[in-house]
Design an enzyme around this catalytic site. Structure first.
Site, PDB file in Angstrom:
ATOM      1  N   ASP A 151       3.205  10.349  -0.055  1.00 54.54           N
ATOM      2  CA  ASP A 151       3.159  11.762   0.298  1.00 54.54           C
ATOM      3  C   ASP A 151       3.995  11.982   1.558  1.00 54.54           C
ATOM      4  O   ASP A 151       4.341  11.026   2.254  1.00 54.54           O
ATOM      5  CB  ASP A 151       1.715  12.238   0.501  1.00 54.54           C
ATOM      6  CG  ASP A 151       0.940  11.350   1.444  1.00 54.54           C
ATOM      7  OD1 ASP A 151       0.322  10.380   0.974  1.00 54.54           O
ATOM      8  OD2 ASP A 151       0.975  11.598   2.662  1.00 54.54           O
ATOM      9  N   GLY A 208       0.817  -1.208   0.000  1.00 52.62           N
ATOM     10  CA  GLY A 208       0.000   0.000   0.000  1.00 52.62           C
ATOM     11  C   GLY A 208       0.847   1.252   0.000  1.00 52.62           C
ATOM     12  O   GLY A 208       2.055   1.200  -0.221  1.00 52.62           O
ATOM     13  N   GLU A 264      -0.081   5.227   7.861  1.00 56.47           N
ATOM     14  CA  GLU A 264      -1.005   4.620   6.898  1.00 56.47           C
ATOM     15  C   GLU A 264      -2.207   4.135   7.710  1.00 56.47           C
ATOM     16  O   GLU A 264      -2.391   4.558   8.838  1.00 56.47           O
ATOM     17  CB  GLU A 264      -0.299   3.550   6.040  1.00 56.47           C
ATOM     18  CG  GLU A 264       0.436   2.491   6.810  1.00 56.47           C
ATOM     19  CD  GLU A 264      -0.430   1.355   7.271  1.00 56.47           C
ATOM     20  OE1 GLU A 264      -0.811   0.520   6.436  1.00 56.47           O
ATOM     21  OE2 GLU A 264      -0.724   1.280   8.499  1.00 56.47           O
ATOM     22  N   MET A 265      -3.039   3.256   7.159  1.00 52.07           N
ATOM     23  CA  MET A 265      -4.293   2.973   7.856  1.00 52.07           C
ATOM     24  C   MET A 265      -4.667   1.493   7.956  1.00 52.07           C
ATOM     25  O   MET A 265      -5.802   1.173   8.291  1.00 52.07           O
ATOM     26  CB  MET A 265      -5.438   3.752   7.186  1.00 52.07           C
ATOM     27  CG  MET A 265      -5.189   5.253   7.156  1.00 52.07           C
ATOM     28  SD  MET A 265      -6.573   6.200   6.542  1.00 52.07           S
ATOM     29  CE  MET A 265      -7.648   6.170   7.964  1.00 52.07           C
TER      30      MET A 265
END
Ligand code: HPA
Length: 246
Positions: A214, A99, A189-190
């Site tokens: 980013d 990801g 991140e998640m």
């Protein structure tokens, strides 16, 4: 009379694939379009095996070994649903998340790769599995070691360290990121913490190999097109980890 013949397996609430449709080794991007792109460009002879809610899954092979890809969607609740169902109902043994993440310290730059050797989180997931205990959310050492070895072959920067898996994308708390940075956290991140918690609960192996899309401090960011194409290095590292000792 109760019906003693159990109903045939027709999928899980979120995955429509038949038994045996998934390989034991699974790549897991967040974005379904990225799952399709991985199937088209990285797997051989891939066929689609599920598309419930637009969450696309494919199975093919990589270097002659059966391999699948399934999108996770965004966030810990979503990744934990798909990872649980793969480990529990489809015989999956290893999941490597591929990801994106936002970099926190200046030493990590956009396009670098971050291999998550631990995942801090503000989600409750690490605390609810064992009463009174905060579980350490960490990857499989075997997968991590293979990924770290593969990273040495890559010409550009690959970092190995802790990430922060946040439950909040729009979190306006710069002091939180300062505090995490002081404690060595590389990126936000998640999903990684959710994947690691599920692997721990289900007896599977997991790892997250993240491309920095980013930068929280500089505002640098990949474009939407670059996000699609710039994560080949993470994919190569992820595949080596999935194939470790197979
Ligand atoms: N925050 C949370 N998740 C992310 C980010 C971010 O800045 N970038 C990529 N995934």
């Amino acid at each position: 009379m109760p019906d003693l013949v159990s109903a045939p397996f027709t999928g899980t609430p979120h995955i429509s694939a038949a038994p045996g449709d998934f390989a034991p080794l699974v790549l897991m991007p967040g974005d379904p379009r990225r799952a399709r792109r991985i199937a088209e460009t990285f797997l051989e002879d891939a066929r689609r095996v599920t598309e419930v809610r637009g969450i696309l899954g494919y199975t093919g092979s990589h270097q002659g070994v059966p391999m699948s890809v399934l999108a996770s969607g965004m966030g810990i609740p979503s990744v934990s649903i798909y990872a649980t169902e793969l480990f529990r109902h489809y015989g999956v043994r290893r999941i490597v998340r591929v990801g994106t993440a936002g970099a926190i310290p200046a030493s990590v730059r956009v396009r670098d790769v971050v291999i998550a050797s631990a995942a801090h989180t503000d989600s409750s997931l690490g605390r609810v599995l064992v009463d009174g205990v905060s579980l350490s959310l960490a990857p499989s050492y075997r997968l991590l070691r293979a990924a770290a070895d593969a990273a040495e072959q890559e010409p550009s920067a690959v970092h190995i360290g802790a990430v922060f898996s946040s439950d909040h994308f729009y979190l306006d708390r710069p002091a939180l990121f300062d505090a995490l940075e002081r404690r060595g956290t590389l990126a936000v991140e998640m999903e990684a913490a959710g994947l690691y918690a599920v692997a721990c609960a289900e007896g599977g192996e997991a790892l997250a190999v993240l491309t920095v899309s980013d930068h929280l401090r500089t505002g640098d960011a990949l474009t939407a097109d670059e996000r699609e194409t710039d994560f080949d290095r993470a994919l190569r590292i992820a595949a080596v980890a999935l194939l470790a000792d197979v």
